[in-house]
Design a protein around this motif. Sequence first.
Motif, PDB file in Angstrom:
ATOM      1  N   CYS A  38     -12.311  -8.457 -10.461  1.00 27.89           N
ATOM      2  CA  CYS A  38     -12.633  -7.025 -10.494  1.00 27.89           C
ATOM      3  C   CYS A  38     -11.797  -6.347  -9.411  1.00 27.89           C
ATOM      4  N   TYR A  39     -10.792  -5.581  -9.839  1.00 32.42           N
ATOM      5  CA  TYR A  39      -9.967  -4.928  -8.829  1.00 32.42           C
ATOM      6  C   TYR A  39      -9.384  -3.615  -9.343  1.00 32.42           C
ATOM      7  N   THR A  40      -8.965  -2.823  -8.390  1.00 31.84           N
ATOM      8  CA  THR A  40      -8.325  -1.544  -8.677  1.00 31.84           C
ATOM      9  C   THR A  40      -6.841  -1.660  -8.377  1.00 31.84           C
ATOM     10  N   MET A  41      -6.009  -1.302  -9.339  1.00 28.28           N
ATOM     11  CA  MET A  41      -4.572  -1.259  -9.115  1.00 28.28           C
ATOM     12  C   MET A  41      -4.240   0.140  -8.594  1.00 28.28           C
ATOM     13  N   VAL A  42      -3.992   0.218  -7.296  1.00 31.02           N
ATOM     14  CA  VAL A  42      -3.751   1.491  -6.625  1.00 31.02           C
ATOM     15  C   VAL A  42      -2.250   1.718  -6.513  1.00 31.02           C
ATOM     16  N   PHE A  43      -1.740   2.759  -7.147  1.00 27.88           N
ATOM     17  CA  PHE A  43      -0.293   3.015  -7.159  1.00 27.88           C
ATOM     18  C   PHE A  43       0.128   3.770  -5.904  1.00 27.88           C
ATOM     19  N   ASN A  44       1.269   3.352  -5.337  1.00 26.83           N
ATOM     20  CA  ASN A  44       1.779   4.008  -4.145  1.00 26.83           C
ATOM     21  C   ASN A  44       3.236   4.435  -4.284  1.00 26.83           C
ATOM     22  N   ASP A  45       3.816   4.299  -5.479  1.00 27.78           N
ATOM     23  CA  ASP A  45       5.187   4.777  -5.660  1.00 27.78           C
ATOM     24  C   ASP A  45       5.155   6.289  -5.893  1.00 27.78           C
ATOM     25  N   GLU A  46       6.323   6.923  -5.827  1.00 27.84           N
ATOM     26  CA  GLU A  46       6.389   8.379  -5.905  1.00 27.84           C
ATOM     27  C   GLU A  46       5.883   8.900  -7.237  1.00 27.84           C
ATOM     28  N   ARG A  47       6.164   8.194  -8.344  1.00 27.11           N
ATOM     29  CA  ARG A  47       5.808   8.699  -9.677  1.00 27.11           C
ATOM     30  C   ARG A  47       4.303   8.741  -9.907  1.00 27.11           C
ATOM     31  N   PHE A  48       3.576   7.686  -9.533  1.00 23.14           N
ATOM     32  CA  PHE A  48       2.154   7.601  -9.856  1.00 23.14           C
ATOM     33  C   PHE A  48       1.251   7.595  -8.625  1.00 23.14           C
ATOM     34  N   LYS A  49       1.784   7.959  -7.470  1.00 22.29           N
ATOM     35  CA  LYS A  49       0.968   7.951  -6.254  1.00 22.29           C
ATOM     36  C   LYS A  49      -0.247   8.854  -6.435  1.00 22.29           C
ATOM     37  N   GLY A  50      -1.413   8.338  -6.041  1.00 21.47           N
ATOM     38  CA  GLY A  50      -2.664   9.066  -6.236  1.00 21.47           C
ATOM     39  C   GLY A  50      -3.391   8.679  -7.498  1.00 21.47           C
ATOM     40  N   SER A  51      -2.787   7.826  -8.331  1.00 20.07           N
ATOM     41  CA  SER A  51      -3.427   7.345  -9.552  1.00 20.07           C
ATOM     42  C   SER A  51      -3.804   5.876  -9.397  1.00 20.07           C
ATOM     43  N   SER A  52      -4.738   5.429 -10.212  1.00 17.92           N
ATOM     44  CA  SER A  52      -5.144   4.024 -10.162  1.00 17.92           C
ATOM     45  C   SER A  52      -5.657   3.592 -11.524  1.00 17.92           C
ATOM     46  N   LEU A  53      -5.698   2.266 -11.722  1.00 14.40           N
ATOM     47  CA  LEU A  53      -6.297   1.661 -12.904  1.00 14.40           C
ATOM     48  C   LEU A  53      -7.389   0.700 -12.456  1.00 14.40           C
ATOM     49  N   GLN A  54      -8.514   0.722 -13.158  1.00 14.07           N
ATOM     50  CA  GLN A  54      -9.595  -0.206 -12.865  1.00 14.07           C
ATOM     51  C   GLN A  54      -9.517  -1.362 -13.863  1.00 14.07           C
ATOM     52  N   LEU A  55      -9.392  -2.607 -13.349  1.00 13.28           N
ATOM     53  CA  LEU A  55      -9.206  -3.791 -14.188  1.00 13.28           C
ATOM     54  C   LEU A  55     -10.382  -4.747 -13.998  1.00 13.28           C
ATOM     55  N   LEU A  56     -10.754  -5.391 -15.104  1.00 15.14           N
ATOM     56  CA  LEU A  56     -11.922  -6.271 -15.095  1.00 15.14           C
ATOM     57  C   LEU A  56     -11.667  -7.416 -16.068  1.00 15.14           C
ATOM     58  N   GLY A  57     -12.019  -8.639 -15.681  1.00 13.24           N
ATOM     59  CA  GLY A  57     -11.855  -9.764 -16.598  1.00 13.24           C
ATOM     60  C   GLY A  57     -11.985 -11.095 -15.896  1.00 13.24           C
ATOM     61  N   THR A  58     -11.632 -12.154 -16.614  1.00 12.09           N
ATOM     62  CA  THR A  58     -11.673 -13.502 -16.047  1.00 12.09           C
ATOM     63  C   THR A  58     -10.354 -14.201 -16.311  1.00 12.09           C
ATOM     64  N   HIS A  59     -10.024 -15.173 -15.465  1.00 13.20           N
ATOM     65  CA  HIS A  59      -8.915 -16.054 -15.803  1.00 13.20           C
ATOM     66  C   HIS A  59      -9.258 -17.474 -15.351  1.00 13.20           C
ATOM     67  N   VAL A  60      -8.717 -18.418 -16.089  1.00 14.49           N
ATOM     68  CA  VAL A  60      -8.899 -19.835 -15.785  1.00 14.49           C
ATOM     69  C   VAL A  60      -7.761 -20.265 -14.875  1.00 14.49           C
TER      70      VAL A  60
END
Length: 312
Positions: free
Chosen positions: A93-115
């Motif tokens: 469970c994590y948030t992808m926080v963008f810090n580049d000039e194009r998408f700074k201030g935007s984020s994606l919320q990701l959820l799931g499992t991996h083996v």
Amino acid sequence: MAAKNPSYYQTGPCQEVKQNEHFLHLFMDQHVQGTAGANQASIVKPTEFGDFGHTAVVDWSVRDGRAPNATIVARAQGTAILSDMSGQTWFMCYTMVFNDERFKGSSLQLLGTHVTAKDGQYAVVGGTGEFVGANGVVNVKIIEFLDTTTGVIRELNIRFSCPCPNQSPVTKMGPWGGNGGTSFDIPDLPRSIQSVTVRCGDVINSLAYSYVDKDGQKKNVGPWGGAGALSVTITLASSEIVKQVTGTTNIIGGDTVVTSLAFVTNVTMYGPFGKENGTPFSSQVPDKSSIVGFYARAGGSVNAFGVYVCPN
């Protein structure tokens, strides 16, 4: 019988919302605790059931390429929990926080499992900034083990959609008339008209109306203009919509004013009010659309008149 809605709750019908689809191709670097460049740390390490319940906080770097010198465009910040007793499956469970000039201030919320040591998928379950309302999937592929213990590079192919920013189906038509008087408009985008009050004599002296805004709230505006000899109020039925507005404008006392108005609904026509004297106009609303609000210029009388139009 359904219970009455509480005061803290509001609802209303929603309109079709257009969406943009987005594709991101990124690479995520994991460096485990205790190694050079570590970007995660264990906060819970139980022993009773092996590593079951092991919890780590992560701040993985997300780059625009595979090479170590590729630009870091975001950080994957959140938690990883070993969530099955076999010790293989991690809940992410994590948030992808963008810090580049194009998408700074935007984020994606990701959820799931991996083996452990296998490819997998995460769900995109939300976002902020340019990605508000995001919904989609992340395909995760391991492309390199840095060595047996220090970390992993994963390739991310992210596909998601979200509502178009500032998308609104409501548009303005007009105004018809002159530049005199003061400009009057509404503070919120309208969704439907409930009633209209016109004061008139030889001209349209003032206009007031009630409408439902985009959030389902009833609003009253006006009167815009001055007093008139006659006052008429139109109250629309629940299924009645305004399809067209027609009228005339003329120069009176050196000012261009609206001299008459008529409101055509899907049921009947109201008016004309005032006197049909001067240059005619018609809103010419497209098929499958209706008039959901008005705006105007007014002083002692209505100098100009315009409408808000929305698809049905």
